[in-house]
Design a protein around this motif. Structure first.
Motif, PDB file in Angstrom:
ATOM      1  N   PHE A  52      -2.838   1.776  -0.486  1.00  0.00           N
ATOM      2  CA  PHE A  52      -1.788   0.934   0.302  1.00  0.00           C
ATOM      3  C   PHE A  52      -0.724   0.816  -0.982  1.00  0.00           C
ATOM      4  CE2 PHE A  52       0.374  -2.385   2.180  1.00  0.00           C
ATOM      5  CZ  PHE A  52       0.195  -2.603   3.604  1.00  0.00           C
ATOM      6  N   GLY A  53      -0.587  -0.006  -1.813  1.00  0.00           N
ATOM      7  CA  GLY A  53       1.149   0.128  -2.821  1.00  0.00           C
ATOM      8  C   GLY A  53       1.236   1.124  -3.204  1.00  0.00           C
ATOM      9  N   ARG A  54       0.771   2.565  -2.905  1.00  0.00           N
ATOM     10  CA  ARG A  54       1.315   3.545  -3.312  1.00  0.00           C
ATOM     11  C   ARG A  54       1.779   3.879  -2.678  1.00  0.00           C
ATOM     12  NH1 ARG A  54      -3.669   4.555  -5.948  1.00  0.00           N
ATOM     13  NH2 ARG A  54      -3.668   4.052  -8.162  1.00  0.00           N
ATOM     14  N   ALA A  55       1.143   3.941  -1.226  1.00  0.00           N
ATOM     15  CA  ALA A  55       1.884   4.170  -0.099  1.00  0.00           C
ATOM     16  C   ALA A  55       3.360   3.817   0.191  1.00  0.00           C
ATOM     17  CB  ALA A  55       0.122   4.352   1.520  1.00  0.00           C
ATOM     18  N   LEU A  56       2.955   2.422  -0.028  1.00  0.00           N
ATOM     19  CA  LEU A  56       4.257   1.636   0.531  1.00  0.00           C
ATOM     20  C   LEU A  56       5.366   2.037  -0.235  1.00  0.00           C
ATOM     21  CD1 LEU A  56       5.053  -0.665   2.022  1.00  0.00           C
ATOM     22  CD2 LEU A  56       4.513  -2.248   0.586  1.00  0.00           C
ATOM     23  N   VAL A  57       5.742   1.669  -1.515  1.00  0.00           N
ATOM     24  CA  VAL A  57       5.851   2.393  -2.522  1.00  0.00           C
ATOM     25  C   VAL A  57       6.332   3.862  -2.454  1.00  0.00           C
ATOM     26  CG1 VAL A  57       6.270   2.832  -5.077  1.00  0.00           C
ATOM     27  CG2 VAL A  57       5.122   1.351  -4.761  1.00  0.00           C
ATOM     28  N   ALA A  58       5.677   5.458  -1.643  1.00  0.00           N
ATOM     29  CA  ALA A  58       6.507   5.927  -1.501  1.00  0.00           C
ATOM     30  C   ALA A  58       7.276   6.544  -0.159  1.00  0.00           C
ATOM     31  CB  ALA A  58       5.074   7.381  -1.344  1.00  0.00           C
ATOM     32  N   THR A  59       6.936   5.271   1.083  1.00  0.00           N
ATOM     33  CA  THR A  59       7.077   5.014   1.945  1.00  0.00           C
ATOM     34  C   THR A  59       8.990   4.308   1.993  1.00  0.00           C
ATOM     35  OG1 THR A  59       5.528   4.798   3.330  1.00  0.00           O
ATOM     36  CG2 THR A  59       7.073   3.885   4.467  1.00  0.00           C
ATOM     37  N   VAL A  60       9.159   3.362   1.192  1.00  0.00           N
ATOM     38  CA  VAL A  60       9.987   2.735   0.893  1.00  0.00           C
ATOM     39  C   VAL A  60      11.037   4.076  -0.011  1.00  0.00           C
ATOM     40  CG1 VAL A  60      11.670   0.805  -0.239  1.00  0.00           C
ATOM     41  CG2 VAL A  60       9.129   1.110   0.912  1.00  0.00           C
TER      42      VAL A  60
END
Length: 108
Positions: A47-55
């Motif tokens: 989830f953290g990696r996905a959130l960083v990629a989204t940002v």
């Protein structure tokens, strides 16, 4: 409104940086897949990696779209991430493994 050609070097630099980030991500993913020895079970890390990629992706899109009105640039900035997302969804939903049938005795 400023001339669009004034932002062209920045748009090219952002595009090149985006391609470099995508290349590094794919290269790292291939290496991790080749060396995979355990399954990641922590959803928090994913989830953290996905959130960083989204940002990162959303921020770059916002930056480029806020400073240009060229429809070709908009199509490229919005189209490439959509292409990668669609490819990932297709891979996710294309099941390539076989489900083992239950034996007659009810045990596996």
């Amino acid at each position: 409104m400023k001339d669009v050609s004034q932002y062209t070097p920045w748009i090219v630099a952002i595009g090149a940086l985006s391609l470099l980030i995508i290349w590094l991500f794919v290269r790292g993913a291939r290496r991790r897949a080749a060396k995979a020895t355990r399954v990641v079970t922590r959803m928090g890390g994913n989830f953290g990696r996905a959130l960083v990629a989204t940002v990162v992706i959303g921020g770059m899109q916002w930056l480029v779209l806020a400073h240009t009105t060229d429809p070709r640039t908009w199509a490229a900035v919005l189209g490439f991430p959509a292409l990668f997302a669609a490819a990932q969804l297709v891979r996710m939903f294309a099941s390539t493994h076989e489900v083992a049938a239950k034996s007659k005795g009810g045990h596996r």
